[in-house]
Write an enzyme that holds these catalytic residues in place. Sequence first.
Site, PDB file in Angstrom:
ATOM      1  N   LYS A   1      -6.664  -4.915  -3.078  1.00  0.00           N
ATOM      2  CA  LYS A   1      -7.318  -5.508  -1.899  1.00  0.00           C
ATOM      3  C   LYS A   1      -8.331  -4.531  -1.312  1.00  0.00           C
ATOM      4  O   LYS A   1      -8.032  -3.344  -1.169  1.00  0.00           O
ATOM      5  CB  LYS A   1      -6.254  -5.885  -0.861  1.00  0.00           C
ATOM      6  CG  LYS A   1      -5.447  -4.730  -0.296  1.00  0.00           C
ATOM      7  CD  LYS A   1      -4.302  -5.284   0.534  1.00  0.00           C
ATOM      8  CE  LYS A   1      -3.567  -4.237   1.353  1.00  0.00           C
ATOM      9  NZ  LYS A   1      -4.340  -3.459   2.290  1.00  0.00           N
TER      10      LYS A   1
ATOM     11  N   ASP B   1       0.796  -1.253   0.000  1.00  0.00           N
ATOM     12  CA  ASP B   1       0.000   0.000   0.000  1.00  0.00           C
ATOM     13  C   ASP B   1       0.821   1.292   0.000  1.00  0.00           C
ATOM     14  O   ASP B   1       0.452   2.268   0.676  1.00  0.00           O
ATOM     15  CB  ASP B   1      -0.959   0.015   1.205  1.00  0.00           C
ATOM     16  CG  ASP B   1      -1.944  -1.139   1.178  1.00  0.00           C
ATOM     17  OD1 ASP B   1      -1.900  -1.956   0.243  1.00  0.00           O
ATOM     18  OD2 ASP B   1      -2.762  -1.240   2.122  1.00  0.00           O
TER      19      ASP B   1
ATOM     20  N   CYS C   1      -2.190  -2.152   7.886  1.00  0.00           N
ATOM     21  CA  CYS C   1      -2.156  -3.110   6.769  1.00  0.00           C
ATOM     22  C   CYS C   1      -0.946  -4.040   6.794  1.00  0.00           C
ATOM     23  O   CYS C   1      -1.044  -5.191   6.365  1.00  0.00           O
ATOM     24  CB  CYS C   1      -2.254  -2.366   5.443  1.00  0.00           C
ATOM     25  SG  CYS C   1      -3.899  -1.619   5.238  1.00  0.00           S
TER      26      CYS C   1
END
Length: 229
Positions: free
Chosen positions: A135, A30, A168
């Site tokens: 995701k 990310d 995350c």
Amino acid sequence: MRLMSPSLTVDAEPYEFICEPAHTAFLVIDMQRDFLEGGGFGELLGNDVTPLRRAVGPTRRVLEAFRRAGLTVIHTREGHQVDLSDCPPSKRARGRLPVGIGDQGPMGRVLVRGERGHGIIDELAPLPGEPVIDKPGKGAFYATNLDLVLGDRAIRSLVVAGVTTEVCVHTTVREANDRGWECLVLEDCVASYFPEFQAAALKMIAAQGGIFGWVSDSDRLLRALASLT
Ligand code: TIU
């Protein structure tokens, strides 16, 4: 060229991390404008995004080393489909944000696929051929084909970078550990908006004999990689 050496030993906590380079992937989580740049989701949540920048340089050095060695690199992006059908209403409502997920922000619709904010920052942009896992959740295994992508490439170990450490990165490492992958988190390649969470999150991984992973840093990983060539 793929490295043929059977094993790589990286100095780490709680003890050395041993993996086979051909069966190891660098998983970059990310590193998106939405988390690292002003006007994105991270800032709209009320955070100062500047602490996240510290992970960019070290992550880039490890990325380049993996690419030079011909090893597997995989990127992830958190975000939602244009119709938000993969975004639970509870996630959208969380925080009571005036501008939140799916709304128009300075970098397009917040946390929506295809928008500028959803993209990975230029410094760490994926190369053609490197898998990019989209995701909808915090963990990279939830509602994705990451396990298939790893299985197809016979990946058994993950070297992990990305943001944020306690959200995350943690969720993904916990998911990976439960599924049987061994994870090495590089402390200078992960970052949090909160220094105290960064420290605690890293401690949690390596405590109790490495309860769900190992922790090292980019220098120690790069030293180990260099010793192979
Ligand atoms: N808010 C926060 O710390 N993180 C996220 O929402 N997503 C990720 O960590 N990628």
